[in-house]
Design a protein around this motif. Structure first.
Motif, mmCIF file in Angstrom:
data_model
loop_
_atom_site.group_PDB
_atom_site.id
_atom_site.type_symbol
_atom_site.label_atom_id
_atom_site.label_comp_id
_atom_site.label_asym_id
_atom_site.label_seq_id
_atom_site.Cartn_x
_atom_site.Cartn_y
_atom_site.Cartn_z
ATOM 1 N N LEU A 89 7.514 14.318 -2.445
ATOM 2 C CA LEU A 89 8.774 14.004 -3.113
ATOM 3 C C LEU A 89 9.888 14.078 -2.076
ATOM 4 O O LEU A 89 9.952 15.030 -1.289
ATOM 5 N N VAL A 90 10.778 13.075 -2.052
ATOM 6 C CA VAL A 90 11.948 13.119 -1.182
ATOM 7 C C VAL A 90 13.187 13.189 -2.079
ATOM 8 O O VAL A 90 13.310 12.445 -3.051
ATOM 9 N N VAL A 91 14.075 14.126 -1.744
ATOM 10 C CA VAL A 91 15.232 14.436 -2.584
ATOM 11 C C VAL A 91 16.505 14.256 -1.767
ATOM 12 O O VAL A 91 16.647 14.840 -0.689
ATOM 13 N N SER A 92 17.458 13.473 -2.280
ATOM 14 C CA SER A 92 18.765 13.357 -1.644
ATOM 15 C C SER A 92 19.721 14.343 -2.292
ATOM 16 O O SER A 92 19.946 14.310 -3.500
ATOM 17 N N THR A 93 20.296 15.247 -1.472
ATOM 18 C CA THR A 93 21.304 16.186 -1.969
ATOM 19 C C THR A 93 22.698 15.777 -1.519
ATOM 20 O O THR A 93 23.655 16.530 -1.726
ATOM 21 N N ARG B 201 15.446 0.756 -4.052
ATOM 22 C CA ARG B 201 15.078 1.060 -5.440
ATOM 23 C C ARG B 201 16.222 1.784 -6.117
ATOM 24 O O ARG B 201 16.982 2.517 -5.472
ATOM 25 N N GLU B 202 16.329 1.610 -7.427
ATOM 26 C CA GLU B 202 17.290 2.388 -8.211
ATOM 27 C C GLU B 202 16.695 3.776 -8.433
ATOM 28 O O GLU B 202 15.572 3.905 -8.913
ATOM 29 N N LEU B 203 17.463 4.812 -8.054
ATOM 30 C CA LEU B 203 16.994 6.189 -8.229
ATOM 31 C C LEU B 203 17.946 6.949 -9.132
ATOM 32 O O LEU B 203 19.123 6.606 -9.256
ATOM 33 N N GLY B 204 17.428 8.009 -9.755
ATOM 34 C CA GLY B 204 18.234 8.848 -10.628
ATOM 35 C C GLY B 204 17.894 10.306 -10.427
ATOM 36 O O GLY B 204 17.252 10.682 -9.438
ATOM 37 N N PRO B 205 18.293 11.161 -11.391
ATOM 38 C CA PRO B 205 18.099 12.607 -11.244
ATOM 39 C C PRO B 205 16.677 13.082 -11.509
ATOM 40 O O PRO B 205 16.390 14.269 -11.342
ATOM 41 N N ASP B 206 15.803 12.180 -11.927
ATOM 42 C CA ASP B 206 14.388 12.517 -12.131
ATOM 43 C C ASP B 206 13.539 11.681 -11.170
ATOM 44 O O ASP B 206 13.923 10.568 -10.803
ATOM 45 N N PRO B 207 12.372 12.212 -10.751
ATOM 46 C CA PRO B 207 11.561 11.497 -9.762
ATOM 47 C C PRO B 207 11.180 10.083 -10.195
ATOM 48 O O PRO B 207 10.758 9.861 -11.331
ATOM 49 N N THR B 208 11.363 9.139 -9.282
ATOM 50 C CA THR B 208 10.969 7.751 -9.476
ATOM 51 C C THR B 208 9.845 7.440 -8.496
ATOM 52 O O THR B 208 9.964 7.726 -7.298
ATOM 53 N N ALA C 109 7.346 9.876 -4.408
ATOM 54 C CA ALA C 109 8.408 9.734 -5.408
ATOM 55 C C ALA C 109 9.727 10.147 -4.770
ATOM 56 O O ALA C 109 9.758 10.856 -3.757
ATOM 57 N N ALA C 110 10.833 9.691 -5.353
ATOM 58 C CA ALA C 110 12.159 9.988 -4.806
ATOM 59 C C ALA C 110 13.119 10.311 -5.937
ATOM 60 O O ALA C 110 12.967 9.831 -7.063
ATOM 61 N N VAL C 111 14.130 11.128 -5.608
ATOM 62 C CA VAL C 111 15.110 11.550 -6.609
ATOM 63 C C VAL C 111 16.452 11.755 -5.921
ATOM 64 O O VAL C 111 16.511 12.142 -4.746
ATOM 65 N N GLU C 112 17.538 11.461 -6.628
ATOM 66 C CA GLU C 112 18.884 11.726 -6.144
ATOM 67 C C GLU C 112 19.521 12.787 -7.030
ATOM 68 O O GLU C 112 19.564 12.646 -8.258
ATOM 69 N N VAL C 113 20.002 13.861 -6.408
ATOM 70 C CA VAL C 113 20.528 15.009 -7.147
ATOM 71 C C VAL C 113 21.723 14.593 -7.999
ATOM 72 O O VAL C 113 22.618 13.892 -7.538
ATOM 73 N N ASP C 114 21.728 15.054 -9.228
ATOM 74 C CA ASP C 114 22.846 14.848 -10.140
ATOM 75 C C ASP C 114 23.768 16.066 -10.033
ATOM 76 O O ASP C 114 23.351 17.182 -10.356
ATOM 77 N N ASP D 98 2.695 18.362 -2.629
ATOM 78 C CA ASP D 98 2.231 18.974 -1.375
ATOM 79 C C ASP D 98 3.367 19.097 -0.376
ATOM 80 O O ASP D 98 3.365 19.994 0.474
ATOM 81 N N ALA D 99 4.335 18.192 -0.447
ATOM 82 C CA ALA D 99 5.463 18.199 0.493
ATOM 83 C C ALA D 99 6.723 17.752 -0.243
ATOM 84 O O ALA D 99 6.683 16.824 -1.055
ATOM 85 N N VAL D 100 7.835 18.434 0.054
ATOM 86 C CA VAL D 100 9.138 18.035 -0.476
ATOM 87 C C VAL D 100 10.079 17.878 0.710
ATOM 88 O O VAL D 100 10.236 18.800 1.515
#
Length: 312
Positions: A38-42, A54-61, A68-73, A134-136
């Motif tokens: 999972l990759v997370v943008s803070t 891709r369009e991303l939101g606060p839940d994993p896409t 999967a990827a997510v952008e922090v809300d 396994d990895a974030v």
């Protein structure tokens, strides 16, 4: 454990050096090796979705298999704060202190807990650090935001500790007053289960421990082969080490390599300049140095990220 084995990797550095591209490419590489990633943008100014197109939101896409990827809300941080304020207001009301909804809003806006964006980022670390990945990989905000994020567990631990003390004193006062009327029955059902203040305090402390655990976490500082970016990276590495955050490597992004061996003055000059800066970086940092070549065109989409991933 080597730096590539840590389950949590954070990319940070000066604005505009390519942290998002490097974080996205690293996550892609981990997923390509079979790790569920999972990759997370803070970063409040998200660009992770642009990197993946891709369009991303606060839940994993889901981006592709195992990735999967997510952008922090930022509202996530505000929700955590509101829970603390509501818990304190409930204690005040139980003690006979009259507070209406307008009072609650004023307490909320007073800023008991600082840094809504950073609190949200910590909440996402807590949420996914022990999740089924396994990895974030975290794409952090520019240096100033990142340093506030790293300071926040200690700041919040102190703030929430004070809030908890206030809550307990008010609770004891309310129980003592009720006991004068109800006797021992005043203490029935008076446990601390579901205590929002204590729960958030413990959660934040756990995140602080995760960020400082070299067995789990590695921070990669990203820069470009330019003097200002290198100087800021020096300060960031020093600050990370002061905070006890393990730094596993330095990533020098957008290195000009002159692949066609062009003989023009500009290409030769840029090649020499970047070679000199890389030599200075390798001499000046006691860290492994990863070189990411400058890519032609836009560094967006999976094909471009695959080329960056090979260097990470």
């Amino acid at each position: 454990m080597t730096e590539t084995d840590t389950s949590i990797v954070l990319y940070g550095g000066k604005g505009g050096v390519g942290k998002t591209t490097c974080a996205a490419a690293h996550a892609l590489a981990r997923s390509r090796s079979g790790a569920r990633t999972l990759v997370v943008s803070t970063d409040p100014a998200h660009s992770l979705g642009d990197a993946f197109e891709r369009e991303l939101g606060p839940d994993p896409t889901e981006i592709r298999d195992s990735l999967a990827a997510v952008e922090v809300d930022p509202e996530t941080g505000q929700e955590a704060y509101r829970g603390v304020v509501e818990a304190l207001v409930a204690e005040f009301r139980s003690a006979g202190i009259r507070l209406d909804d307008a009072d609650l809003e004023r307490l909320f806006e007073a800023g008991l807990i600082p840094g809504g964006d950073e609190v949200a980022a910590l909440e996402y670390v807590a949420r996914y650090a022990d999740a089924d990945y396994d990895a974030v990989v975290f794409d952090t905000a520019p240096t100033g935001h990142t340093l506030r994020l790293l300071d926040l567990p200690d700041v919040l631990a102190e703030t929430l500790g004070v809030a908890g003390d206030v809550q307990r004193r008010v609770r004891r006062t309310a129980r003592a007053a009720r006991s004068m009327v109800l006797g021992p029955a005043a203490y029935w059902g008076g446990g601390d289960d579901g205590d929002a203040v204590a729960a958030l305090h413990d959660r934040i402390e756990a995140v602080g421990a995760i960020l400082r655990d070299p067995e789990r976490t590695g921070f990669r500082v990203v820069c470009t082969p330019e003097r200002m970016a290198i100087a800021e990276s020096e300060r960031l590495v020093a600050r990370l080490r002061e905070a006890g955050v393990p730094v596993d490597s330095l990533v020098v992004n957008r290195v000009f390599t002159n692949p066609d061996d062009c003989d023009c003055d500009r290409c030769r000059r840029d090649e020499r300049r970047h070679a000199d800066r890389l030599a200075a970086v390798e001499a000046g940092f006691d860290l492994p140095v990863r070189r990411v070549p400058e890519l032609p065109g836009e560094s967006q989409g999976l094909a471009a990220l695959e080329r960056v991933a090979d260097a990470l």
